[in-house]
Write an enzyme that holds these catalytic residues in place. Structure first.
Site, PDB file in Angstrom:
ATOM      1  N   ARG A 107       0.851  -1.192   0.000  1.00  0.00           N
ATOM      2  CA  ARG A 107       0.000   0.000   0.000  1.00  0.00           C
ATOM      3  C   ARG A 107       0.888   1.245   0.000  1.00  0.00           C
ATOM      4  O   ARG A 107       1.645   1.472   0.953  1.00  0.00           O
ATOM      5  CB  ARG A 107      -0.890   0.010   1.237  1.00  0.00           C
ATOM      6  CG  ARG A 107      -1.837   1.196   1.360  1.00  0.00           C
ATOM      7  CD  ARG A 107      -2.615   1.125   2.663  1.00  0.00           C
ATOM      8  NE  ARG A 107      -3.356  -0.126   2.775  1.00  0.00           N
ATOM      9  CZ  ARG A 107      -3.924  -0.560   3.913  1.00  0.00           C
ATOM     10  NH1 ARG A 107      -3.813   0.165   5.019  1.00  0.00           N
ATOM     11  NH2 ARG A 107      -4.571  -1.704   3.933  1.00  0.00           N
ATOM     12  N   HIS A 151       1.459  -2.128   5.706  1.00  0.00           N
ATOM     13  CA  HIS A 151       1.284  -2.456   4.290  1.00  0.00           C
ATOM     14  C   HIS A 151       2.312  -1.734   3.420  1.00  0.00           C
ATOM     15  O   HIS A 151       2.718  -2.251   2.376  1.00  0.00           O
ATOM     16  CB  HIS A 151      -0.114  -2.056   3.821  1.00  0.00           C
ATOM     17  CG  HIS A 151      -1.182  -3.035   4.170  1.00  0.00           C
ATOM     18  ND1 HIS A 151      -1.457  -4.148   3.417  1.00  0.00           N
ATOM     19  CD2 HIS A 151      -2.060  -3.058   5.207  1.00  0.00           C
ATOM     20  CE1 HIS A 151      -2.463  -4.818   3.956  1.00  0.00           C
ATOM     21  NE2 HIS A 151      -2.853  -4.178   5.050  1.00  0.00           N
ATOM     22  N   ASP A 158      -3.991  -8.277   3.217  1.00  0.00           N
ATOM     23  CA  ASP A 158      -5.357  -8.466   3.691  1.00  0.00           C
ATOM     24  C   ASP A 158      -5.983  -9.507   2.776  1.00  0.00           C
ATOM     25  O   ASP A 158      -5.941  -9.361   1.540  1.00  0.00           O
ATOM     26  CB  ASP A 158      -6.158  -7.165   3.598  1.00  0.00           C
ATOM     27  CG  ASP A 158      -5.642  -6.087   4.536  1.00  0.00           C
ATOM     28  OD1 ASP A 158      -5.040  -6.424   5.567  1.00  0.00           O
ATOM     29  OD2 ASP A 158      -5.852  -4.897   4.229  1.00  0.00           O
ATOM     30  N   GLU A 220      -8.211  -7.616  13.320  1.00  0.00           N
ATOM     31  CA  GLU A 220      -8.726  -7.784  11.962  1.00  0.00           C
ATOM     32  C   GLU A 220      -8.420  -9.195  11.488  1.00  0.00           C
ATOM     33  O   GLU A 220      -7.251  -9.542  11.246  1.00  0.00           O
ATOM     34  CB  GLU A 220      -8.083  -6.765  11.012  1.00  0.00           C
ATOM     35  CG  GLU A 220      -8.397  -5.314  11.388  1.00  0.00           C
ATOM     36  CD  GLU A 220      -7.659  -4.302  10.520  1.00  0.00           C
ATOM     37  OE1 GLU A 220      -8.048  -3.123  10.554  1.00  0.00           O
ATOM     38  OE2 GLU A 220      -6.694  -4.689   9.826  1.00  0.00           O
ATOM     39  N   HIS A 223      -5.976  -9.548   8.309  1.00  0.00           N
ATOM     40  CA  HIS A 223      -4.721  -8.796   8.223  1.00  0.00           C
ATOM     41  C   HIS A 223      -3.546  -9.644   8.716  1.00  0.00           C
ATOM     42  O   HIS A 223      -3.535 -10.099   9.857  1.00  0.00           O
ATOM     43  CB  HIS A 223      -4.853  -7.530   9.082  1.00  0.00           C
ATOM     44  CG  HIS A 223      -3.665  -6.632   9.072  1.00  0.00           C
ATOM     45  ND1 HIS A 223      -3.692  -5.372   8.522  1.00  0.00           N
ATOM     46  CD2 HIS A 223      -2.412  -6.779   9.575  1.00  0.00           C
ATOM     47  CE1 HIS A 223      -2.518  -4.791   8.674  1.00  0.00           C
ATOM     48  NE2 HIS A 223      -1.726  -5.644   9.312  1.00  0.00           N
TER      49      HIS A 223
END
Length: 241
Positions: A107, A151, A158, A220, A223
């Site tokens: 990311r 990320h 994810d 999460e 994740h």
């Protein structure tokens, strides 16, 4: 086509400091090919073409409701060791009739900034019903929306599981109890009110990822980060092309 490569060391800085440091550390312009070779990022589909991609941030199908900054293509990049570990997870799961479905991989840091800016706009509540019905938007920054994301280090993903054991070639996403990016205690991997099949599915994913060195973020279920991160103190901010 040219993209910018920014690499910055962030030892736990807050968002404003991290972003200022990132901007100050801009490196010379590099082409996509040169950046990939220099940084060691690889497209996961070159190693595991059978992995399913559902890369939400390259579309408007996400909690912000628009394509996220830095996502110019729906592609999954990871640093080589993380990509190879994920390839092994996929191969192991496929023996039992399962596949991985990826929501996000590397990311760009500018995408994280986009998330932070969205979280700070308390007047924008368009996604509340679907993504954070039980929390105030002001509570999202921190546990759910990190001002500095792992990320951006290229070794976090994810993802979820697909069941491909049916007679047809069609694979079906497993029931995980919540959707991806559902900001709520029910999305915690071991949420006490998520039992039965969804709980078993979360732990099927947990066990498969752990066997190849990935650790879960407990808040999460989707994740995971590679335990031995190749670049634990480096964030990249190169757009995904």
């Amino acid at each position: 086509m040219f993209v910018y490569s920014w690499k910055t060391i962030f030892p736990g800085l807050i968002a404003a400091t991290a972003l200022a440091a990132c901007a100050a550390a801009a490196e010379p312009v590099l082409s996509d090919a040169k950046f990939a070779a220099q940084a060691g990022l690889v497209d996961i589909t070159t190693l595991a073409p059978e992995i399913a991609l559902d890369l939400r941030y390259a579309s408007s199908n996400n909690f912000v409701g628009q394509r996220i900054d830095g996502y110019h293509a729906a592609r999954c990049f990871l640093l080589q060791p993380a990509a190879e570990a994920l390839q092994r997870v996929e191969k192991r799961l496929s023996r039992d009739g399962f596949r991985l479905r990826l929501f996000d991989c590397y990311r760009p840091a500018r995408a994280v900034r986009h998330f932070v800016e969205w979280a700070g706009d308390l007047n924008d509540q368009v996604g509340k019903l679907h993504y954070y019905p039980n929390l105030e938007k002001s509570a999202l920054l921190g546990d759910y929306i990190a001002p500095v994301s792992g990320h951006s280090r290229g070794a976090t993903v994810d993802l979820t599981l697909m069941d491909c054991r049916g007679k047809s070639a069609h694979c079906v996403p497993l029931d995980m109890g919540t959707d991806f990016d559902f900001f709520d205690p029910r999305a915690h991997t071991d949420a006490p009110d998520i039992r039965g099949i969804p709980h078993e599915n979360r732990h099927r994913l947990l066990d498969a990822m752990a066997l190849e060195g990935f650790r879960n973020y407990a808040l999460e279920w989707w994740h995971y980060s590679l335990d031995m991160e190749p670049a634990p103190e480096t964030l990249f901010d190169v757009p995904i092309q």
